[in-house]
Design a protein around this motif. Sequence first.
Motif, mmCIF file in Angstrom:
data_model
loop_
_atom_site.group_PDB
_atom_site.id
_atom_site.type_symbol
_atom_site.label_atom_id
_atom_site.label_comp_id
_atom_site.label_asym_id
_atom_site.label_seq_id
_atom_site.Cartn_x
_atom_site.Cartn_y
_atom_site.Cartn_z
ATOM 1 N N UNK A 169 0.835 -1.206 0.000
ATOM 2 C CA UNK A 169 0.000 0.000 0.000
ATOM 3 C C UNK A 169 0.867 1.252 0.000
ATOM 4 N N UNK A 170 1.934 1.222 0.819
ATOM 5 C CA UNK A 170 2.841 2.368 0.893
ATOM 6 C C UNK A 170 3.482 2.620 -0.479
ATOM 7 N N UNK A 171 3.892 1.547 -1.171
ATOM 8 C CA UNK A 171 4.462 1.689 -2.525
ATOM 9 C C UNK A 171 3.438 2.356 -3.456
ATOM 10 N N UNK A 172 2.179 1.883 -3.390
ATOM 11 C CA UNK A 172 1.141 2.448 -4.257
ATOM 12 C C UNK A 172 0.902 3.932 -3.971
ATOM 13 N N UNK A 173 0.886 4.266 -2.673
ATOM 14 C CA UNK A 173 0.590 5.658 -2.310
ATOM 15 C C UNK A 173 1.726 6.600 -2.695
ATOM 16 N N UNK A 174 2.960 6.176 -2.504
ATOM 17 C CA UNK A 174 4.101 7.030 -2.882
ATOM 18 C C UNK A 174 4.168 7.156 -4.410
ATOM 19 N N UNK A 180 3.293 8.227 -10.725
ATOM 20 C CA UNK A 180 3.890 7.099 -11.458
ATOM 21 C C UNK A 180 2.863 6.041 -11.849
ATOM 22 N N UNK A 181 1.592 6.257 -11.481
ATOM 23 C CA UNK A 181 0.559 5.283 -11.856
ATOM 24 C C UNK A 181 0.396 4.155 -10.854
ATOM 25 N N UNK A 182 -0.491 3.217 -11.186
ATOM 26 C CA UNK A 182 -0.834 2.082 -10.314
ATOM 27 C C UNK A 182 -0.684 0.794 -11.106
ATOM 28 N N UNK A 183 -0.211 -0.313 -10.519
ATOM 29 C CA UNK A 183 0.351 -0.439 -9.168
ATOM 30 C C UNK A 183 1.748 0.181 -9.054
ATOM 31 N N UNK A 184 2.110 0.597 -7.846
ATOM 32 C CA UNK A 184 3.344 1.355 -7.649
ATOM 33 C C UNK A 184 4.616 0.550 -7.486
ATOM 34 N N UNK A 185 4.484 -0.692 -6.981
ATOM 35 C CA UNK A 185 5.674 -1.497 -6.678
ATOM 36 C C UNK A 185 6.664 -1.653 -7.815
ATOM 37 N N UNK A 186 6.231 -2.174 -8.974
ATOM 38 C CA UNK A 186 7.180 -2.425 -10.067
ATOM 39 C C UNK A 186 7.879 -1.165 -10.575
ATOM 40 N N UNK A 187 7.131 -0.056 -10.672
ATOM 41 C CA UNK A 187 7.730 1.157 -11.235
ATOM 42 C C UNK A 187 8.721 1.791 -10.248
ATOM 43 N N UNK A 188 8.416 1.745 -8.938
ATOM 44 C CA UNK A 188 9.369 2.274 -7.947
ATOM 45 C C UNK A 188 10.635 1.413 -7.939
ATOM 46 N N UNK A 191 12.717 2.453 -11.033
ATOM 47 C CA UNK A 191 13.350 3.772 -10.909
ATOM 48 C C UNK A 191 14.417 3.784 -9.815
ATOM 49 N N UNK A 192 14.177 3.019 -8.750
ATOM 50 C CA UNK A 192 15.106 2.994 -7.616
ATOM 51 C C UNK A 192 16.479 2.465 -8.024
ATOM 52 N N UNK A 193 16.507 1.598 -9.039
ATOM 53 C CA UNK A 193 17.795 1.043 -9.496
ATOM 54 C C UNK A 193 18.710 2.135 -10.025
ATOM 55 N N UNK A 194 18.115 3.244 -10.484
ATOM 56 C CA UNK A 194 18.920 4.343 -11.034
ATOM 57 C C UNK A 194 19.093 5.470 -10.010
ATOM 58 N N UNK A 195 18.566 5.279 -8.787
ATOM 59 C CA UNK A 195 18.661 6.328 -7.767
ATOM 60 C C UNK A 195 19.630 5.967 -6.665
ATOM 61 N N UNK A 196 19.830 6.914 -5.733
ATOM 62 C CA UNK A 196 20.741 6.709 -4.604
ATOM 63 C C UNK A 196 19.918 6.419 -3.351
ATOM 64 N N UNK A 197 20.024 5.199 -2.797
ATOM 65 C CA UNK A 197 19.211 4.848 -1.626
ATOM 66 C C UNK A 197 19.597 5.627 -0.364
ATOM 67 N N UNK A 245 12.545 7.450 -4.904
ATOM 68 C CA UNK A 245 12.123 6.044 -5.027
ATOM 69 C C UNK A 245 13.120 5.123 -4.318
ATOM 70 N N UNK A 246 14.415 5.352 -4.557
ATOM 71 C CA UNK A 246 15.444 4.486 -3.961
ATOM 72 C C UNK A 246 15.494 4.636 -2.443
ATOM 73 N N UNK A 247 15.392 5.876 -1.947
ATOM 74 C CA UNK A 247 15.482 6.117 -0.505
ATOM 75 C C UNK A 247 14.244 5.592 0.230
ATOM 76 N N UNK A 248 13.084 5.777 -0.394
ATOM 77 C CA UNK A 248 11.839 5.253 0.191
ATOM 78 C C UNK A 248 11.876 3.720 0.235
#
Length: 371
Positions: A169-174, A180-188, A191-197, A245-248
């Motif tokens: 749910x948290x992934x979907x809401x962020x 970024x659309x629904x469902x949120x998990x796959x897209x986050x 994108x997180x792979x290209x971000x700094x956690x 995305x990566x930090x979240x």
Amino acid sequence: MAADEPLVLGIETSCDETGVGVVHGTTLLADAIASSVDTHARFGGVVPEIASRAHLEAMVPTIERALKTAGISAKDLDGIAVTAGPGLAGALLVGVSAAKAYAYALGKPLYGVNHLASHICVDQLEHGRLPEPTMALLVSGGHSSLLLSTDITSDVRPMGATIDDAAGEAFDKIARVLDLGFPGGPVIDRLAREGDPEAIHFPRGLSSAKDPAYDFSFSGLKTAVARWIEAKKAAGEEVPVRDVAASFQEAVVDVLTRKAVRACKDEGVDHLMIGGGVAANSRLRALAQERCDRAGIRLRVPRPGLCTDNGAMVAALGSEMVARGRAASDLELSADSSLPVTDPHVPGAHAHGHSHDHDHVHEVSKENLYS
């Protein structure tokens, strides 16, 4: 593949996937899915009534497709398993009604099983029999739970759970806040792979010494991320979507894996199984592997297609019920949207002491079929 292993069809309709699986012992023969996720996307979440109607339309064709893929006829089955709960009441009812109809028409035993226990049992289809006991971390749109299973058909104990939002749910809401659309998990995840956690330090819920050791909370994290994004926008600055995305994601998986490994150590369990839709997340898998390796714990995670809701997991648990001689359910079986995980299955009222007596399947009059 032993000839005497149970051949079971499983039906899963707890949310927006119509899943039908066929399992022979611990061998997967078919896993057919019809998803209504695209229909829900424009509403930004699952609409129960739309899900129920989609299940109704997809049910018979999906069952026929699964039987065809498995290369069997419905009369070859040793039993029919169905998710009796937890889940959306209307959606569950479609699956339960279909399973009753097939069980009645074919004269086969019916097994109403638990959605969460099924998510644990599905791993047997990929990695062989589950060791007992097994610690399971189940993370999805509706659940974030730590469960200890000593017998998947009869003894699953809750160790901890989310006290507010589930991880999915948290992934979907962020994802919604970031457009970024629904469902949120796959897209986050992507994108997180290209971000700094480590770009932004978001809070880790329930992580202090005085907090419950195995419970989760993602509501504060969700609010913190949303506020951080709002502040950036208010200051007229660009939101670094990949870093957010990566930090979240890091904040979520850090807490999930730390608590799961801690539970294994505290209980002296050397196996951790991760299931549910969020188990498809690549960072969760990587961090869990790293922490389990360090702690000497064997990690089992099914492939992503078996982590999300599917009929194979229901068939896997049904097969285990038949193999262990568990009592079948009655045709009075009803859907229970809040079925507790402590009930891996719903045995029939007159099943005590009759674990192999399926004659009651034929005693029920047709008016009770959909009661």
